[in-house]
Scaffold this motif. Structure first.
Motif, PDB file in Angstrom:
ATOM      1  N   GLY A 292       0.705  -1.017  -0.096  1.00  8.86           N
ATOM      2  CA  GLY A 292      -0.151   0.038   0.073  1.00  8.86           C
ATOM      3  C   GLY A 292       0.714   1.264  -0.094  1.00  8.86           C
ATOM      4  N   ASN A 293       2.104   1.178   0.013  1.00 10.50           N
ATOM      5  CA  ASN A 293       3.030   2.523  -0.065  1.00 10.50           C
ATOM      6  C   ASN A 293       3.327   2.771  -1.432  1.00 10.50           C
ATOM      7  OD1 ASN A 293       4.916   4.261   0.080  1.00 10.50           O
ATOM      8  ND2 ASN A 293       6.357   3.212   1.116  1.00 10.50           N
ATOM      9  N   LEU A 294       2.642   3.545  -2.102  1.00 10.00           N
ATOM     10  CA  LEU A 294       2.806   4.095  -3.491  1.00 10.00           C
ATOM     11  C   LEU A 294       3.782   5.168  -3.772  1.00 10.00           C
ATOM     12  CD1 LEU A 294      -0.764   3.795  -4.702  1.00 10.00           C
ATOM     13  CD2 LEU A 294       0.654   2.066  -4.045  1.00 10.00           C
ATOM     14  N   GLU A 295       4.432   5.550  -2.784  1.00 11.18           N
ATOM     15  CA  GLU A 295       5.352   6.883  -2.710  1.00 11.18           C
ATOM     16  C   GLU A 295       6.491   6.855  -3.721  1.00 11.18           C
ATOM     17  OE1 GLU A 295       7.656   7.598   0.731  1.00 11.18           O
ATOM     18  OE2 GLU A 295       8.440   9.107   0.100  1.00 11.18           O
ATOM     19  N   ASP A 296       6.975   5.570  -4.031  1.00 12.35           N
ATOM     20  CA  ASP A 296       8.151   5.386  -4.939  1.00 12.35           C
ATOM     21  C   ASP A 296       7.749   4.966  -6.439  1.00 12.35           C
ATOM     22  OD1 ASP A 296      10.562   4.492  -2.672  1.00 12.35           O
ATOM     23  OD2 ASP A 296      10.029   6.533  -3.218  1.00 12.35           O
ATOM     24  N   MET A 297       6.495   4.571  -6.560  1.00 14.31           N
ATOM     25  CA  MET A 297       5.939   4.083  -7.757  1.00 14.31           C
ATOM     26  C   MET A 297       6.141   4.960  -9.264  1.00 14.31           C
ATOM     27  SD  MET A 297       1.922   3.144  -8.278  1.00 14.31           S
ATOM     28  CE  MET A 297       1.134   2.831  -9.836  1.00 14.31           C
ATOM     29  N   PRO A 298       6.181   6.307  -8.952  1.00 17.34           N
ATOM     30  CA  PRO A 298       6.513   7.190 -10.232  1.00 17.34           C
ATOM     31  C   PRO A 298       8.107   6.821 -10.581  1.00 17.34           C
ATOM     32  CG  PRO A 298       5.181   8.553  -8.514  1.00 17.34           C
ATOM     33  CD  PRO A 298       5.606   7.213  -7.896  1.00 17.34           C
TER      34      PRO A 298
END
Ligand SMILES: CCCCCCCCCCCCCCCCCCC/C=C/C(=O)SCCNC(=O)CCNC(=O)[C@H](O)C(C)(C)COP(=O)(O)OP(=O)(O)OC[C@H]1O[C@@H](n2cnc3c(N)ncnc32)[C@H](O)[C@@H]1OP(=O)(O)O
Ligand SMILES: Cc1cc2nc3c(=O)[nH]c(=O)nc-3n(C[C@H](O)[C@H](O)[C@H](O)COP(=O)(O)OP(=O)(O)OC[C@H]3O[C@@H](n4cnc5c(N)ncnc54)[C@H](O)[C@@H]3O)c2cc1C
Length: 593
Positions: A292-298
């Motif tokens: 659920g941690n999408l911080e580094d997705m980009p």
């Protein structure tokens, strides 16, 4: 499959290596099943859906592929036209191909192999479109493999390569599937038709990010195999006199041949390490995303897009250089290189057309540049964007790793700044945002290539400085790393020199260094390709055989050509002899005239 079980191969990596060894030159018709279909069920399905479907996939009771591209759209996913409309009465989705351009076209193994597909379609529920989502669709009867009613399926026909994959087309005619066949890990449709949206709409694109990461390793595998063949052949092939009156020289002793091949050998090592680095970053960030941690997705998306494009472009160009460096025999399928090229060059297109992928990375760099200008913190891999561009190079005769990484950082930072300033200038001229962007995309592509090149050089240097390697091996790998970096500068000198970063003496140092490194690497060239340890069975090459018996192998290969099954070919009787007889008759007639 059974053989892998017998051999006890449990890890997907080991199973993939076994598959490639079992089918060395043809891509497996189950590659997409194992590489994309099953992993997507695992990552995009709910725990219940994964528990139900993944065992079926892993045991090949269900054989699938990933069906997203259509006749009219491949790149622009949001433009896909296949629809999946929820029917609350029957708790089903109705899949439909409403237009000719909506026909699914290209999905691998759709034509004849698979019985299921993961279909990307526009989701409609309660009269509203919620964008593209993935659906598990049975396409063939599990008993007799006949096509399910409501579907039209076929093969798209011959291609440049990829012959082991039956890429197909598929048309839906109001085809119904159960509600629970929508992959609902991130987005959901409830029984009453209510849509629960995902934390990020791009989570649905996760399968493509994963394959892009795998493709970076494919770029290494294919380039390194071509390099093995070309370097080994260059050690065996003797042609022309290097010394007047002397014996014919090994072609590997010509400086030009070394300049063709040794940088590609260095690139192979650089790409192997980059692929491993990319896989580690993917493993870390994708597990964060699954929690659920999408911080580094980009950042993951940008890196996967950029490296996939950069490495496949360079690998394909390099494989062609390897082929041409083998002269006429390189053009024969006996060399094994044409098949390597034909199977990987599609990777510049599939899983995201390379230009489009580079622009995704460029878009990320543009945003990071602005954040850097505001003094905001940047991810470690991007911090070079705040490099002081007034600094000049300190490169000396030793061409130290530090000075080389600094040069690549400066080049990328400068080029990203140039592209961003053009974009900003376009906006100040009154262009709309999308026009300001489009009118700066050529410099952005160049800047993004520099960004990827920096990642690969820095990664190579970092690993050499961190890993414990015996001194002799470290010395040779350092020569390869230096050659990769110095060659990259020499071949792109304009981009490094545009702001006077190097002075003339430093340019001369670099031009001398690249030639000196060719001589340093020459004694170890064959050992460096042998180190990849590709068995002859995998290379399928008369030129790259480990025993060097090239001419014997070529002669046997040629004798086995089907055309040699008969001395006189039927074409003589059907065409040549009648033509000759006709000629001789007409000659008799003209003689009588
Ligand atoms: C780990 C080790 C395990 C090893 C085990 C081995 C297992 C077996 C290995 C198998 C090896 C396989 C090797 C390879 C075989 C491959 C065979 C060929 C198969 C081919 C298949 C296909 O081709 S499938 C179809 C592929 N199609 C595409 O890729 C389409 C490309 N297009 C797109 O991705 C998108 O359209 C887009 C990104 C170009 C644009 O998307 P969209 O228009 O929706 O977005 P925007 O551009 O407007 O951007 C909005 C916003 O979203 C961000 N974003 C976009 N995409 C993503 C993403 N994927 N993830 C995260 N974020 C994304 C974008 O950056 C924007 O963000 P902003 O913040 O707004 O800028
Ligand atoms: C060997 C092979 C296997 C494949 N397997 C599968 C599969 O299994 N499943 C599947 O779903 N698909 C598959 N595909 C399809 C593949 O994913 C698409 O072909 C790919 O995504 C490219 O999209 P496209 O064909 O629409 O190209 P297009 O996007 O039409 O490319 C045409 C040109 O337009 C340019 N362009 C497009 N958009 C932009 C933009 N925004 N900015 C600048 N330039 C742009 C491109 O750079 C390119 O030069 C496969 C393709 C190949 C070749």
């Amino acid at each position: 499959m059974d053989r892998m079980e017998e051999l006890g191969f449990r890890s997907e990596t080991d199973r993939q290596i076994f598959r490639e060894a079992a089918a060395p030159v043809e891509l497996s018709p189950f590659g997409l099943h194992s590489g994309m279909f099953v992993p997507t069920l695992e990552r995009q399905g709910t725990p219940e859906q994964s528990r139900k479907w993944v065992p079926l996939g892993k045991s090949f009771k269900m054989i699938g592929t990933y069906a997203q591209t259509e006749l009219g759209h491949g790149t622009f996913i949001r433009g896909l036209e296949t629809t999946a409309t929820f029917d609350p009465e029957t708790q089903e989705f109705i899949l439909d191909s409403p237009t000719l351009s909506s026909i699914k076209y290209w999905p691998g193994n759709v034509a004849k192999t698979v019985n299921h597909c993961l279909v990307m379609a526009q989701l409609y529920t309660q009269g509203k479109c919620h964008g593209t989502h993935l659906f598990l669709v049975q396409v063939r009867n599990m008993e007799d493999h006949t096509i399910m009613p409501g579907l039209e399926i076929g093969d798209i026909g011959p291609k440049l390569g990829f012959d082991g994959v039956d890429n197909g087309f598929m048309r839906f005619n109001k085809y119904r599937i159960p509600r629970m066949n929508m992959l609902m890990r991130y987005a959901k449709v409830l029984e009453n038709g209510d849509y629960i949206k995902p934390k990020n709409a791009k989570l649905t694109y996760g399968a493509m990010v994963m394959i892009r990461v795998f493709i970076v390793m494919d770029a290494f595998k294919t380039l390194s195999r071509a390099a093995v063949i070309a370097v080994r052949y260059s050690a065996v092939r003797r042609q022309s006199e290097l010394r007047p009156g002397g014996e014919e020289a090994q072609v590997m002793d010509y400086q030009t041949q070394q300049y063709k091949l040794f940088p590609l050998l260095a690139t192979s090592y650089a790409f192997l390490l980059a692929a491993e680095g990319m896989s580690q970053i993917y493993a870390k960030i994708s597990s964060d995303i699954e929690r659920g941690n999408l911080e580094d997705m980009p950042q993951l998306h940008a890196l996967a897009c950029g490296l996939k494009a950069f490495c496949t472009w360079v690998a394909c160009e390099g494989i062609e250089v390897c082929r041409m460096s083998c002269g006429g025999h390189g053009y024969s399928h006996a060399s094994g290189i044409p098949k390597i090229y034909a199977n990987i060059v599609g990777a510049c297109t599939y899983e995201g057309e390379n230009t489009v992928m580079m622009l995704q990375t460029a878009r990320y760099l543009s945003k990071c540049y602005i954040r850097g200008q505001r003094g905001e913190s940047l991810p470690e891999l991007i911090q070079y964007l705040t490099t002081d561009l007034n600094v000049k190079s300190t490169l000396g005769e030793d061409c130290s790793f530090e000075s080389l990484v600094a040069a690549y950082s400066h080049r990328a930072a400068r080029m990203v700044a140039v592209a961003c300033k053009l974009q900003q200038t376009n906006k100040k001229k009154g262009m709309a945002g999308h026009d300001a962007w489009n009118k700066s995309t050529v410099p952005f592509i160049a800047a993004t290539k520099a960004h990827c090149h920096l990642f690969i050089v820095r990664n190579f240097v970092t690993i050499l400085s961190q890993k414990k390697i015996d001194p002799a091996t470290h010395n040779v790998l350092s020569q390869l790393c230096t050659l990769y970096a110095v060659y990259g500068i020499v071949e792109n000198m304009g981009e490094f020199m545009q702001d006077g970063y190097f002075n003339q003496d430093q340019v001369s140092i670099l031009n001398r260094k690249v030639l000196a490194l060719l001589e340093d690497i020459r004694p170890n060239a064959v050992a460096l390709v042998d180190a990849f340890d590709y068995p002859d069975h995998l290379l399928q090459s008369c030129l790259g055989r480990y025993d060097g018996q090239v001419y014997e192998a070529l002669y046997e290969y040629s004798k086995s050509s089907p055309l040699n099954n008969t001395d006189i070919h039927s074409s003589y009787y059907n065409y040549i002899r009648p033509m000759m007889q006709k000629r001789s008759e007409s000659k008799n007639i003209s003689a009588k005239l």
